[in-house]
Write a protein that holds these residues in place. Structure first.
Motif, PDB file in Angstrom:
ATOM      1  N   PRO A  94      22.814 107.979  22.082  1.00  0.00           N
ATOM      2  CA  PRO A  94      21.501 108.359  21.546  1.00  0.00           C
ATOM      3  C   PRO A  94      20.974 107.304  20.580  1.00  0.00           C
ATOM      4  CG  PRO A  94      23.064 110.176  21.400  1.00  0.00           C
ATOM      5  CD  PRO A  94      23.848 108.972  21.766  1.00  0.00           C
ATOM      6  N   SER A  95      19.675 107.088  20.623  1.00  0.00           N
ATOM      7  CA  SER A  95      19.045 106.143  19.699  1.00  0.00           C
ATOM      8  C   SER A  95      18.594 106.813  18.406  1.00  0.00           C
ATOM      9  CB  SER A  95      17.839 105.479  20.374  1.00  0.00           C
ATOM     10  OG  SER A  95      16.903 106.464  20.811  1.00  0.00           O
ATOM     11  N   ASP A  96      18.568 108.138  18.402  1.00  0.00           N
ATOM     12  CA  ASP A  96      18.151 108.877  17.217  1.00  0.00           C
ATOM     13  C   ASP A  96      19.312 108.954  16.224  1.00  0.00           C
ATOM     14  OD1 ASP A  96      16.946 110.445  15.355  1.00  0.00           O
ATOM     15  OD2 ASP A  96      16.847 112.259  16.597  1.00  0.00           O
ATOM     16  N   PRO A  97      19.163 108.460  14.999  1.00  0.00           N
ATOM     17  CA  PRO A  97      20.260 108.528  14.021  1.00  0.00           C
ATOM     18  C   PRO A  97      20.684 109.953  13.688  1.00  0.00           C
ATOM     19  CG  PRO A  97      18.569 106.962  13.314  1.00  0.00           C
ATOM     20  CD  PRO A  97      18.001 107.716  14.474  1.00  0.00           C
ATOM     21  N   ALA A  98      19.797 110.931  13.890  1.00  0.00           N
ATOM     22  CA  ALA A  98      20.151 112.314  13.575  1.00  0.00           C
ATOM     23  C   ALA A  98      21.257 112.844  14.481  1.00  0.00           C
ATOM     24  CB  ALA A  98      18.911 113.205  13.692  1.00  0.00           C
ATOM     25  N   ALA A  99      21.454 112.215  15.646  1.00  0.00           N
ATOM     26  CA  ALA A  99      22.488 112.676  16.574  1.00  0.00           C
ATOM     27  C   ALA A  99      23.894 112.413  16.046  1.00  0.00           C
ATOM     28  CB  ALA A  99      22.312 112.002  17.930  1.00  0.00           C
ATOM     29  N   TYR A 100      24.012 111.547  15.036  1.00  0.00           N
ATOM     30  CA  TYR A 100      25.329 111.198  14.506  1.00  0.00           C
ATOM     31  C   TYR A 100      25.652 111.925  13.203  1.00  0.00           C
ATOM     32  CZ  TYR A 100      24.524 107.377  17.785  1.00  0.00           C
ATOM     33  OH  TYR A 100      24.244 106.646  18.911  1.00  0.00           O
ATOM     34  N   GLU A 101      24.715 112.696  12.697  1.00  0.00           N
ATOM     35  CA  GLU A 101      24.935 113.354  11.413  1.00  0.00           C
ATOM     36  C   GLU A 101      25.894 114.537  11.528  1.00  0.00           C
ATOM     37  OE1 GLU A 101      21.138 114.402   9.916  1.00  0.00           O
ATOM     38  OE2 GLU A 101      20.494 112.321   9.534  1.00  0.00           O
ATOM     39  N   ASN A 102      25.856 115.255  12.651  1.00  0.00           N
ATOM     40  CA  ASN A 102      26.700 116.443  12.806  1.00  0.00           C
ATOM     41  C   ASN A 102      28.131 116.115  13.214  1.00  0.00           C
ATOM     42  OD1 ASN A 102      24.491 118.112  12.208  1.00  0.00           O
ATOM     43  ND2 ASN A 102      23.841 118.139  14.357  1.00  0.00           N
TER      44      ASN A 102
END
Length: 205
Positions: free
Chosen positions: A127-135
């Motif tokens: 994923p290119s969205d950084p939010a995908a790595y927060e969880n």
């Protein structure tokens, strides 16, 4: 009179086809697979992320020898078929590599950021969205394309292996009867371990 290749015949006589084939999947091999999944795979992933390379084929022999020693001390018996199933499954499971764990490390690494590749990876890689790595989990919609690609590769990889790999092996081994010079090396290693286990079981019995 047909010419006989002595070296070829020597390779063919290294291993003989067994008369009886046994089922190697049992409760013992199931516990072996669980051990591989819970102990060997995390260790392999850690080594791959830390040193850039996995445990390799040594994990297969470590697993087989470890379960042999456990079987000796428990007065249990592991057949050749069970040892081979453990050997094959350990190589299959550990040989998968880091997968998504390595991918998410790569796309956020300093090397990728320094090269200006941040956000340049396609969605079927990571994923290119950084939010995908927060969880800190892969069970989310952003990772579905990458997970789908993995299942796609696994399905067609197995299909290719069964149709082309196994099919061509049966053609060259059973019909054309071509020699496989390196095949007896691993097979004789397994036989040596199983023979040692059977001999010690007979001595103790």
């Amino acid at each position: 009179m047909a010419r006989v290749d002595k070296e070829l015949e020597q390779y063919r006589q290294l291993m003989t086809v067994p008369n009886v084939f046994e089922n190697g999947f049992s409760l013992s091999t199931f516990f072996g697979v669980m051990f591989i999944a819970l102990v060997m795979v995390p260790g392999s992933l850690y080594m791959e992320l830390l040193a850039g390379q996995g445990i390799g084929s040594s994990a297969q022999w470590v697993t087989v020898i470890l379960f042999m020693e456990i079987a000796k001390r428990a007065n249990a018996k592991l057949s050749r078929a069970q040892l081979f199933v453990l050997f094959y499954l350990s190589g299959t499971i550990i040989g998968q590599g880091g997968g998504l764990l390595w991918t998410q490390f790569l796309v956020r690494s300093d090397a990728a950021l320094g090269a200006g590749l941040s956000g340049a990876f396609p969605i079927w890689v990571a994923p290119s969205d950084p939010a995908a790595y927060e969880n800190r989990t892969f069970f989310q919609a952003a990772w579905l394309p990458a997970i789908g690609l993995i299942f796609f590769r696994m399905f067609f990889g197995r299909l290719d292996n069964m149709v082309l790999g196994y099919g061509l092996f049966r053609l060259t081994s059973d019909i054309e009867k071509l020699p496989f010079p390196l095949a007896p090396v691993g097979a004789q290693g397994m036989l040596a371990l199983s023979d040692d286990l059977e001999w010690k079981a007979q001595v103790q019995g």
